[in-house]
Design a protein around this motif. Structure first.
Motif, mmCIF file in Angstrom:
data_model
loop_
_atom_site.group_PDB
_atom_site.id
_atom_site.type_symbol
_atom_site.label_atom_id
_atom_site.label_comp_id
_atom_site.label_asym_id
_atom_site.label_seq_id
_atom_site.Cartn_x
_atom_site.Cartn_y
_atom_site.Cartn_z
ATOM 1 N N TYR A 120 0.841 -1.195 0.000
ATOM 2 C CA TYR A 120 0.000 0.000 0.000
ATOM 3 C C TYR A 120 0.875 1.244 0.000
ATOM 4 O O TYR A 120 1.902 1.300 0.685
ATOM 5 C CB TYR A 120 -0.889 0.063 1.248
ATOM 6 C CG TYR A 120 -1.760 -1.137 1.514
ATOM 7 C CD1 TYR A 120 -2.213 -1.965 0.483
ATOM 8 C CD2 TYR A 120 -2.156 -1.453 2.817
ATOM 9 C CE1 TYR A 120 -3.026 -3.054 0.749
ATOM 10 C CE2 TYR A 120 -2.965 -2.540 3.091
ATOM 11 C CZ TYR A 120 -3.393 -3.342 2.045
ATOM 12 O OH TYR A 120 -4.192 -4.423 2.306
ATOM 13 N N GLY A 122 0.093 5.470 0.305
ATOM 14 C CA GLY A 122 -0.930 6.500 0.407
ATOM 15 C C GLY A 122 -0.632 7.493 1.509
ATOM 16 O O GLY A 122 0.532 7.812 1.785
ATOM 17 N N GLY A 139 -4.952 4.428 0.467
ATOM 18 C CA GLY A 139 -3.866 4.379 -0.502
ATOM 19 C C GLY A 139 -4.134 3.379 -1.606
ATOM 20 O O GLY A 139 -5.110 2.614 -1.566
ATOM 21 N N LEU A 140 -3.260 3.369 -2.614
ATOM 22 C CA LEU A 140 -3.329 2.407 -3.698
ATOM 23 C C LEU A 140 -2.828 1.048 -3.226
ATOM 24 O O LEU A 140 -1.993 0.962 -2.319
ATOM 25 C CB LEU A 140 -2.492 2.883 -4.886
ATOM 26 C CG LEU A 140 -2.963 4.153 -5.598
ATOM 27 C CD1 LEU A 140 -1.947 4.563 -6.664
ATOM 28 C CD2 LEU A 140 -4.337 3.935 -6.231
ATOM 29 N N ASN A 141 -3.327 -0.008 -3.841
ATOM 30 C CA ASN A 141 -2.929 -1.368 -3.481
ATOM 31 C C ASN A 141 -2.281 -2.041 -4.695
ATOM 32 O O ASN A 141 -2.907 -2.177 -5.747
ATOM 33 C CB ASN A 141 -4.150 -2.173 -3.018
ATOM 34 C CG ASN A 141 -3.805 -3.634 -2.722
ATOM 35 O OD1 ASN A 141 -2.658 -3.943 -2.409
ATOM 36 N ND2 ASN A 141 -4.773 -4.515 -2.819
ATOM 37 N N TYR A 142 -1.027 -2.470 -4.520
ATOM 38 C CA TYR A 142 -0.334 -3.272 -5.535
ATOM 39 C C TYR A 142 -0.167 -4.669 -4.966
ATOM 40 O O TYR A 142 0.397 -4.841 -3.876
ATOM 41 C CB TYR A 142 1.026 -2.667 -5.867
ATOM 42 C CG TYR A 142 1.735 -3.357 -7.020
ATOM 43 C CD1 TYR A 142 1.668 -2.839 -8.310
ATOM 44 C CD2 TYR A 142 2.452 -4.529 -6.809
ATOM 45 C CE1 TYR A 142 2.308 -3.462 -9.365
ATOM 46 C CE2 TYR A 142 3.093 -5.170 -7.862
ATOM 47 C CZ TYR A 142 3.022 -4.633 -9.141
ATOM 48 O OH TYR A 142 3.652 -5.268 -10.193
ATOM 49 N N LEU A 157 -1.600 -3.607 -10.067
ATOM 50 C CA LEU A 157 -2.462 -2.761 -9.252
ATOM 51 C C LEU A 157 -3.804 -3.447 -9.034
ATOM 52 O O LEU A 157 -4.355 -4.065 -9.940
ATOM 53 C CB LEU A 157 -2.679 -1.411 -9.929
ATOM 54 C CG LEU A 157 -1.482 -0.447 -9.939
ATOM 55 C CD1 LEU A 157 -1.804 0.768 -10.806
ATOM 56 C CD2 LEU A 157 -1.130 -0.010 -8.521
ATOM 57 N N TYR A 160 -7.755 -0.193 -4.125
ATOM 58 C CA TYR A 160 -7.123 0.606 -3.088
ATOM 59 C C TYR A 160 -7.435 0.035 -1.702
ATOM 60 O O TYR A 160 -8.271 -0.855 -1.554
ATOM 61 C CB TYR A 160 -7.541 2.075 -3.190
ATOM 62 C CG TYR A 160 -9.024 2.340 -3.144
ATOM 63 C CD1 TYR A 160 -9.631 2.744 -1.967
ATOM 64 C CD2 TYR A 160 -9.817 2.220 -4.284
ATOM 65 C CE1 TYR A 160 -10.992 3.022 -1.915
ATOM 66 C CE2 TYR A 160 -11.171 2.495 -4.239
ATOM 67 C CZ TYR A 160 -11.754 2.890 -3.058
ATOM 68 O OH TYR A 160 -13.097 3.164 -3.009
ATOM 69 N N GLN A 186 -9.687 -3.884 1.573
ATOM 70 C CA GLN A 186 -9.275 -3.737 0.183
ATOM 71 C C GLN A 186 -10.536 -3.587 -0.667
ATOM 72 O O GLN A 186 -11.467 -4.382 -0.538
ATOM 73 C CB GLN A 186 -8.449 -4.932 -0.282
ATOM 74 C CG GLN A 186 -7.100 -5.040 0.409
ATOM 75 C CD GLN A 186 -6.294 -6.232 -0.082
ATOM 76 O OE1 GLN A 186 -6.709 -6.964 -0.971
ATOM 77 N NE2 GLN A 186 -5.129 -6.439 0.522
ATOM 78 N N ASP A 190 -8.698 -6.074 -8.499
ATOM 79 C CA ASP A 190 -8.626 -6.480 -9.895
ATOM 80 C C ASP A 190 -9.268 -7.861 -10.078
ATOM 81 O O ASP A 190 -9.169 -8.723 -9.216
ATOM 82 C CB ASP A 190 -7.160 -6.519 -10.338
ATOM 83 C CG ASP A 190 -7.007 -6.808 -11.814
ATOM 84 O OD1 ASP A 190 -7.012 -8.004 -12.176
ATOM 85 O OD2 ASP A 190 -6.879 -5.860 -12.603
#
Length: 248
Positions: A120, A122, A139-142, A157, A160, A186, A190
């Motif tokens: 994460y 952010g 934040g963004l989640n990878y 990705l 988030y 989360q 995707d």
């Protein structure tokens, strides 16, 4: 580049205002309904090593957790239980003199069947309301994931993440206690991430922990976790457990 990264991390860790390392030894279990809905859920011991560092630049929390060490507990239906390794790293880098932080978090879970890593990036904020401390962020989640039985994998990705961490210290019966509630969610994962691990678009865990300090270095913990589409349990359920810990 590697030298610059090592130098930066070293600067973050030197001269902390407060630092503590602890070792927890415990046992966790699941409700019968949770086991029925999640084939990978089974009762097992765990060992957890945690380090906390608070300094002028912000805070760092890191732990490594071994679940079912030595594979001494069997899984459901008499199958062999697996050692699962979990690791967490959280960095909150304070932005100037504000109550906001640049937030980076990485969580890894891995055993012989499944691997998932979530990173994460952010912003979080720290707030105090009397004795109540609140940390919240988005934040963004990878994510990277692999499920061995199907051979499916994912790397990219995946929506988030949202976190809300609440801690309230109090005294009762002559002992110091701390009640904490930690929410992690989360959102908008995707589709390939969902397919790889059998997840829904939204998943979360809510961990409620009561810590009781018996002395300056010895404590006990009781925890209750409610989760849905999370970790090795794609369906909802409840985990509970107890542990003893030593701070050094």
């Amino acid at each position: 580049m590697k030298k610059q990264l090592v130098t930066a991390l070293t600067m973050l860790l030197v001269a902390p205002a407060m630092s503590a390392t602890s070792l927890d030894i415990g046992y966790k279990a699941y409700t019968s309904d949770t086991k029925s809905d999640n084939g990978g859920a089974y009762d097992q011991p765990f060992v957890k090593l945690t380090h906390f560092n608070k300094a002028e630049w912000g805070t760092l929390i890191a732990y490594v957790k071994l679940e079912n060490p030595g594979e001494i507990s069997d899984a459901q239906h008499g199958k062999d239980g697996k050692l699962t390794v979990k690791s967490l790293l959280i960095i909150d880098k304070q932005i100037a003199d504000s109550s906001f932080n640049i937030w980076a978090q990485n969580f890894l879970i891995s055993n012989r069947t499944v691997m998932e890593d979530n990173f994460y990036l952010g912003v979080t904020t720290n707030q105090k309301f009397g004795s109540l401390f609140v940390n919240a962020g988005v934040g963004l989640n990878y994510s990277a994931a692999h499920f061995d039985p199907s051979g499916e994998s994912f790397d990219g990705l995946s929506g988030y993440a949202v976190v809300i961490n609440v801690r309230y210290p109090f005294s009762a019966m002559g002992l110091k206690h701390s009640l904490s509630v930690n929410y992690e969610g989360q959102i908008d994962r995707d589709e390939d991430h969902m397919s790889t691990l059998g997840y829904a678009s939204y998943g979360h865990q809510i961990i409620t922990t009561l810590k009781t300090s018996v002395s300056d270095s010895f404590y006990t913990k009781l925890h209750l976790t409610q989760f849905d589409s999370w970790g090795a349990a794609p369906n909802d359920g409840i985990e509970y457990g107890v542990s003893v810990g030593f701070k050094f």
